[in-house]
Design a protein around this motif. Sequence first.
Motif: not given
Length: 265
Positions: A62, A64, A67-68, A77
């Motif tokens: 994903s 997300e 990005s983490r 980011s």
Amino acid sequence: MDNLSRIACLSKHHFHRQFSSLFGITAFAYIKQARMKRASYQLAFKKNMRIIDIAIANNYESSEAFSRAFSQSIGLSPSQFRESPDWSCWDKNEEKLKGIRTQRIKPVEGCRLVEVVEFSEVRVAAITHVGALYLIGNTIKLLNDWCDENSIAIEGERIFNIVYDDPAITEPDKYTCDICVSIKSSVKKNEYGIVEKSIPAGRCAVIRHVGSDDNINQAINYLYSQWLEGNEEELRDCPIFFERISVFPNVPEAEVITDIYLPLM
């Protein structure tokens, strides 16, 4: 990890331990950092790739999760890095990989093929990079932006570097090279610092380097030392230059192809 262990002919337990002892970094950390480098290049230079596409291309399920991981590794980011790439953050982590490759990954001696060719003149649009090598991404971005503005499909043209300095002996802030793309029409005055130049015709010794630029000096040193000493050739007053046959991140770093040209009389 199963595939890597099998290729190394080791159990996963022994593979992890031997990798860490050889390279000073875990295999998981190496893989993660290699993915972050590829993702950084894609974010900076592949404007048509969505962040979710970059995440999937680098084996994240994903955007997300990607990005983490990216924020933890780079300090920005993905969207922040795409908007304004900070190569200094990226370089701190890249130095780990570079050190591993230059110290531990050596070419197979005796397998270097050098040809003497007649190089035909090429007209290029060129931008000069002055400064540390890790900042060269900023200069590449200017050339890419100019190409976009002038409807030049850079991936369909020939890409060159004209190398004026040896980064091993030049102060980082004084290192100079040109980044070039072949052109068919004249270069008009512009705000990017792009000028028209030509790479002159003439005899050249050419050697092919496959892999990361981290080890490219080994091929260059071979040309200047062993090959030149063993052949009755004289150098022409023209800087060494590279032609980028395939580039990262279009292909994996291990499959990058660079032809190195040494101008001869």
